[in-house]
Scaffold this motif. Structure first.
Motif, PDB file in Angstrom:
ATOM      1  N   CYS A   1      -4.820 -74.802  58.401  1.00 62.06           N
ATOM      2  CA  CYS A   1      -5.435 -75.636  59.439  1.00 62.06           C
ATOM      3  C   CYS A   1      -4.991 -75.193  60.829  1.00 62.06           C
ATOM      4  O   CYS A   1      -5.784 -75.156  61.779  1.00 62.06           O
TER       5      CYS A   1
ATOM      6  N   SER B   1      -4.985 -87.420  52.191  1.00 66.70           N
ATOM      7  CA  SER B   1      -5.758 -88.537  52.729  1.00 66.70           C
ATOM      8  C   SER B   1      -4.990 -89.271  53.819  1.00 66.70           C
ATOM      9  O   SER B   1      -5.545 -89.593  54.879  1.00 66.70           O
TER      10      SER B   1
ATOM     11  N   PHE C   1      -3.887 -81.739  59.471  1.00 73.36           N
ATOM     12  CA  PHE C   1      -4.893 -82.079  58.465  1.00 73.36           C
ATOM     13  C   PHE C   1      -6.077 -82.835  59.065  1.00 73.36           C
ATOM     14  O   PHE C   1      -7.155 -82.881  58.471  1.00 73.36           O
ATOM     15  N   SER C   2      -5.882 -83.438  60.240  1.00 74.90           N
ATOM     16  CA  SER C   2      -6.990 -84.154  60.874  1.00 74.90           C
ATOM     17  C   SER C   2      -8.089 -83.194  61.303  1.00 74.90           C
ATOM     18  O   SER C   2      -9.213 -83.609  61.593  1.00 74.90           O
TER      19      SER C   2
ATOM     20  N   LEU D   1      -9.385 -81.033  59.376  1.00 78.53           N
ATOM     21  CA  LEU D   1     -10.251 -80.771  58.232  1.00 78.53           C
ATOM     22  C   LEU D   1     -11.525 -81.612  58.349  1.00 78.53           C
ATOM     23  O   LEU D   1     -11.497 -82.831  58.213  1.00 78.53           O
TER      24      LEU D   1
ATOM     25  N   ARG E   1      -4.668 -86.973  57.033  1.00 80.70           N
ATOM     26  CA  ARG E   1      -5.919 -86.738  57.773  1.00 80.70           C
ATOM     27  C   ARG E   1      -6.219 -87.871  58.747  1.00 80.70           C
ATOM     28  O   ARG E   1      -6.977 -87.678  59.708  1.00 80.70           O
TER      29      ARG E   1
END
Length: 350
Positions: free
Chosen positions: A57, A85, A95-96, A98, A88
């Motif tokens: 990422c 999860s 991860f946000s 993604l 994000r």
């Protein structure tokens, strides 16, 4: 935390998609994949997987596809999704970035409970592999030795999995649920029209995949490749199609039916290579990083996943791997070059 920095390879291709295999095992034995019956040694832990996803990422990856083997066969899927999860939802977390988390499955193990868990844990898309809608054909393609009756039972399980995915909120009209089918001449090419008819009836986007020379155990022969152009011509003679082209960085040519009854796509790695803008990095269940589906060997990342190695150092190694990348095997296929010993499909996740 390391700041995001997009990385490009020697052909100016950015990293965009991480395909992470969770297992080499499968409950089917499809002839073009030839999966393993046991796991390779040194499987990645959930912590390892999360570190690799985070590094990808930070280097520009915006899509994560979880593959196998059969990813629903391993319990290692759920703790990974749970932590993904949560992270994000944090704006500052890598991860946000993604935009899309997807999973590829044969659908036979997908039920209401698993479909709901996938949706609740942030999976955005499900792709289900189905290579025939006839009992004898699917038994042959899936390696079911007990024949047509076992094939019919498999189809019923996959249909139930499709229904479960719909009920959980994976809407095919929004591209959240798709079908994949590998078409192999002389094996299941007679299923092309029945598969398309089934997908149209179900309202499911269908992706038709040319039989590929991935791995060394599937007995690949070019005579068994049905070109995507031929598939489209056959479909067009039954239901007229309109081309939408291929999206930048995408693997498939897109088509819509002129009668408005859905869409179809073709992945033509053999006859219409798309190496020029390929943006995919593949990591196997045991931590081997491959920059091409047709590569002969990967880079073992496990030495950089030790606790005494920083996230920055891991990202630096992955940056180096991608920035040195010049793979374009499909474009070079057939040119005078040494024979290539390919890694197996079951390890690479397709």
């Amino acid at each position: 935390m390391m700041k995001p920095s997009a990385v490009i390879d020697l052909l100016a291709r950015p990293l965009g998609v991480l395909r992470l295999s969770l297992t080499a095992r499968c409950n089917l034995a499809c002839r073009y994949c030839c999966p393993e019956s046991i796991e390779p040694p040194g499987l990645l832990s959930t912590r390892d997987q999360l570190r690799l996803i985070q590094a990808a990422c930070q280097l520009g990856a915006h899509t994560l596809r979880l593959t196998g083997g059969e990813p629903l066969l391993t319990d290692r899927l759920w703790p990974l999704l749970d932590q993904l999860s949560l992270a994000r939802q944090e704006v500052a977390h890598p991860f946000s970035r993604l935009k899309d988390v997807a999973i590829t499955t044969n659908g036979s193990l997908l039920n209401d409970e698993k479909a709901r868990r996938l949706r609740d844990m942030g999976v955005d898309r499900i792709t289900i592999s189905l290579d025939a809608v006839d009992g004898a054909s699917i038994a042959r393609m899936a390696g079911l030795r007990s024949g047509p009756e076992a094939g019919k039972a498999l189809i019923q399980r996959v249909l139930a999995g499709i229904d479960a995915a719909r009920a959980a909120g994976f809407n095919p009209a929004r591209g959240r649920l798709k079908l994949n089918a590998v078409i192999q001449r002389g094996q299941n090419d007679d299923q092309l029209i029945p598969l398309a008819r089934f997908a149209r009836t179900q309202g499911l986007p269908l992706r038709l995949i040319e039989y590929m020379d991935v791995g060394n155990r599937n007995g690949w022969c070019r005579d068994q490749v049905m070109p995507a152009s031929e598939m489209i011509q056959l479909l067009h003679s039954n239901w007229p199609l309109q081309s939408l082209g291929r999206q930048p960085g995408g693997t498939s040519g897109q088509w819509i039916y002129e009668d408005g009854e859905g869409s179809v796509a073709t992945i033509a790695s053999i006859t219409e290579p798309f190496c020029s803008d390929c943006n995919r990095l593949r990591i196997t269940a045991d931590g081997q990083a491959f920059t091409c589906l047709f590569a002969s060997e990967g880079l073992d990342l496990r030495r950089w996943l030790r606790e005494d190695v920083s996230d920055f150092a891991l990202a630096e190694v992955m940056t180096g791997l991608w920035s040195r990348r010049s793979d374009r095997f499909s474009e070079e296929r057939g040119l005078e070059q040494p024979a290539n010993h390919h890694a197996e499909m079951a390890y690479l996740g397709g």
